[in-house]
Design a protein around this motif. Structure first.
Motif, PDB file in Angstrom:
ATOM      1  N   ARG A 164      -1.951   5.815  -5.291  1.00 46.86           N
ATOM      2  CA  ARG A 164      -0.503   6.015  -5.428  1.00 46.86           C
ATOM      3  C   ARG A 164      -0.178   6.802  -6.696  1.00 46.86           C
ATOM      4  O   ARG A 164       0.712   7.634  -6.707  1.00 46.86           O
ATOM      5  N   SER A 165      -0.945   6.546  -7.774  1.00 45.91           N
ATOM      6  CA  SER A 165      -0.666   7.223  -9.044  1.00 45.91           C
ATOM      7  C   SER A 165      -0.979   8.721  -8.969  1.00 45.91           C
ATOM      8  O   SER A 165      -0.442   9.511  -9.737  1.00 45.91           O
ATOM      9  N   GLN A 166      -1.842   9.110  -8.022  1.00 44.63           N
ATOM     10  CA  GLN A 166      -2.218  10.521  -7.884  1.00 44.63           C
ATOM     11  C   GLN A 166      -1.457  11.232  -6.767  1.00 44.63           C
ATOM     12  O   GLN A 166      -1.680  12.417  -6.510  1.00 44.63           O
ATOM     13  N   ALA A 167      -0.550  10.516  -6.095  1.00 40.70           N
ATOM     14  CA  ALA A 167       0.155  11.077  -4.939  1.00 40.70           C
ATOM     15  C   ALA A 167       1.385  11.883  -5.346  1.00 40.70           C
ATOM     16  O   ALA A 167       2.004  11.621  -6.378  1.00 40.70           O
ATOM     17  N   ASP A 168       1.721  12.877  -4.513  1.00 39.26           N
ATOM     18  CA  ASP A 168       2.987  13.587  -4.666  1.00 39.26           C
ATOM     19  C   ASP A 168       4.103  12.824  -3.960  1.00 39.26           C
ATOM     20  O   ASP A 168       5.264  12.871  -4.355  1.00 39.26           O
ATOM     21  N   PHE A 169       3.731  12.128  -2.868  1.00 39.36           N
ATOM     22  CA  PHE A 169       4.674  11.317  -2.098  1.00 39.36           C
ATOM     23  C   PHE A 169       3.993  10.007  -1.721  1.00 39.36           C
ATOM     24  O   PHE A 169       2.797   9.991  -1.430  1.00 39.36           O
ATOM     25  N   VAL A 170       4.748   8.905  -1.722  1.00 39.28           N
ATOM     26  CA  VAL A 170       4.223   7.602  -1.300  1.00 39.28           C
ATOM     27  C   VAL A 170       5.122   7.070  -0.188  1.00 39.28           C
ATOM     28  O   VAL A 170       6.349   7.082  -0.308  1.00 39.28           O
ATOM     29  N   ILE A 171       4.495   6.628   0.917  1.00 38.75           N
ATOM     30  CA  ILE A 171       5.242   6.021   2.014  1.00 38.75           C
ATOM     31  C   ILE A 171       4.782   4.572   2.146  1.00 38.75           C
ATOM     32  O   ILE A 171       3.603   4.306   2.381  1.00 38.75           O
ATOM     33  N   ASP A 172       5.719   3.635   2.004  1.00 38.64           N
ATOM     34  CA  ASP A 172       5.414   2.206   2.139  1.00 38.64           C
ATOM     35  C   ASP A 172       5.621   1.804   3.593  1.00 38.64           C
ATOM     36  O   ASP A 172       6.756   1.654   4.045  1.00 38.64           O
ATOM     37  N   THR A 173       4.512   1.642   4.329  1.00 43.81           N
ATOM     38  CA  THR A 173       4.622   1.314   5.761  1.00 43.81           C
ATOM     39  C   THR A 173       4.937  -0.163   5.990  1.00 43.81           C
ATOM     40  O   THR A 173       5.198  -0.569   7.113  1.00 43.81           O
ATOM     41  N   GLY A 174       4.926  -0.935   4.916  1.00 40.83           N
ATOM     42  CA  GLY A 174       5.277  -2.354   5.039  1.00 40.83           C
ATOM     43  C   GLY A 174       6.771  -2.582   5.245  1.00 40.83           C
ATOM     44  O   GLY A 174       7.206  -3.694   5.552  1.00 40.83           O
ATOM     45  N   GLN A 175       7.558  -1.517   5.104  1.00 39.23           N
ATOM     46  CA  GLN A 175       9.014  -1.623   5.267  1.00 39.23           C
ATOM     47  C   GLN A 175       9.457  -1.442   6.714  1.00 39.23           C
ATOM     48  O   GLN A 175      10.651  -1.478   7.005  1.00 39.23           O
ATOM     49  N   GLY A 176       8.503  -1.173   7.609  1.00 37.49           N
ATOM     50  CA  GLY A 176       8.848  -1.018   9.026  1.00 37.49           C
ATOM     51  C   GLY A 176       8.839   0.433   9.475  1.00 37.49           C
ATOM     52  O   GLY A 176       8.820   1.361   8.663  1.00 37.49           O
ATOM     53  N   PHE A 177       8.848   0.625  10.804  1.00 37.10           N
ATOM     54  CA  PHE A 177       8.743   1.956  11.406  1.00 37.10           C
ATOM     55  C   PHE A 177       9.895   2.876  11.008  1.00 37.10           C
ATOM     56  O   PHE A 177       9.682   4.043  10.702  1.00 37.10           O
ATOM     57  N   ASN A 178      11.107   2.354  11.054  1.00 37.85           N
ATOM     58  CA  ASN A 178      12.262   3.222  10.787  1.00 37.85           C
ATOM     59  C   ASN A 178      12.248   3.775   9.365  1.00 37.85           C
ATOM     60  O   ASN A 178      12.542   4.953   9.144  1.00 37.85           O
ATOM     61  N   ALA A 179      11.884   2.925   8.413  1.00 33.44           N
ATOM     62  CA  ALA A 179      11.820   3.367   7.014  1.00 33.44           C
ATOM     63  C   ALA A 179      10.712   4.402   6.836  1.00 33.44           C
ATOM     64  O   ALA A 179      10.890   5.407   6.140  1.00 33.44           O
ATOM     65  N   ALA A 180       9.574   4.173   7.483  1.00 30.20           N
ATOM     66  CA  ALA A 180       8.456   5.126   7.374  1.00 30.20           C
ATOM     67  C   ALA A 180       8.847   6.461   8.000  1.00 30.20           C
ATOM     68  O   ALA A 180       8.570   7.525   7.441  1.00 30.20           O
ATOM     69  N   ARG A 181       9.501   6.413   9.174  1.00 31.21           N
ATOM     70  CA  ARG A 181       9.912   7.655   9.845  1.00 31.21           C
ATOM     71  C   ARG A 181      10.924   8.419   8.984  1.00 31.21           C
ATOM     72  O   ARG A 181      10.862   9.649   8.878  1.00 31.21           O
ATOM     73  N   ALA A 182      11.829   7.702   8.364  1.00 32.43           N
ATOM     74  CA  ALA A 182      12.820   8.347   7.486  1.00 32.43           C
ATOM     75  C   ALA A 182      12.127   9.017   6.305  1.00 32.43           C
ATOM     76  O   ALA A 182      12.495  10.132   5.900  1.00 32.43           O
TER      77      ALA A 182
END
Length: 200
Positions: A164-182
């Motif tokens: 995560r510290s080396q990423a340009d973007f982080v997606i937390d998939t633990g928040q559910g499908f809709n949040a990940a898709r957004a």
């Protein structure tokens, strides 16, 4: 053409996120899918020569192969020496096709992006993450998975916090499908605006 690397530790939701990028019109190269194709084709005789008895009817038997290499660092290195160059060549062909087609953005789904020095192959990196509890529950629900196998896999992966510290973007998939898709749609919009989805 922007090349976006998608990665994340086991059970973090990378495959589902890759499908979301594809749904948003972004061409995706899936390393796991490429391995499946290679195991059923050109990699099979090479794997059989190195690990006799691990193929059946011209295809690699993944269960037998896993039994031979998991927990054996030397065996794993021999397998990676066969597979990694083949997957990389497959990805290079994918990049060439999409560059020729004028795609503004593509995704390379690389499970071990940081572990295999793949950072230099991409322009930006997306890391998918989730809590350790969610990760563990997802992985242990898989057929044939055990605490021992999970521990062996995690021991070979760069820790989630470091990714995560080396990423340009982080997606937390633990928040559910809709949040990940957004989150996926927001990344695509930021990188290419409305230009995604034109070339195939």
């Amino acid at each position: 053409m922007l090349v976006l690397g998608l990665t994340g530790s086991i059970g973090m939701g990378k495959s589902t996120t890759a499908r979301m990028f594809a749904e948003a019109g972004v061409p995706v190269h899936d390393s796991d899918e490429a391995v499946h194709r290679l195991y059923a084709g050109k990699a099979a005789p090479l794997v059989e020569a190195t690990f006799p008895g691990t193929t059946r009817s011209g295809s690699v038997d993944r269960t037998k192969l896993a039994d031979r290499v998991l927990g054996d660092a030397a065996a794993l290195k021999r397998l990676e020496a066969i597979i990694h160059p083949l997957v990389r060549a497959d990805a290079d062909a994918f990049l060439a096709r999409n560059r020729a087609a004028g795609a503004p953005l593509v995704v390379l789904d690389i499970p071990l992006l940081f572990e295999t020095g793949g950072r230099d192959r991409v322009d930006k990196v997306v890391v998918v993450t989730a809590s350790a509890e969610i990760q563990r529950a997802r992985v242990l629900a898989r057929p044939g998975m055990s605490e021992e196998k999970l521990a062996s896999i995690l021991a070979r992966q760069v820790p989630d916090a470091e990714k995560r510290s080396q990423a340009d973007f982080v997606i937390d998939t633990g928040q559910g499908f809709n949040a990940a898709r957004a989150a996926v749609n927001a990344i695509v919009a930021e990188l290419v605006g409305d230009k995604a989805g034109k070339p195939a």
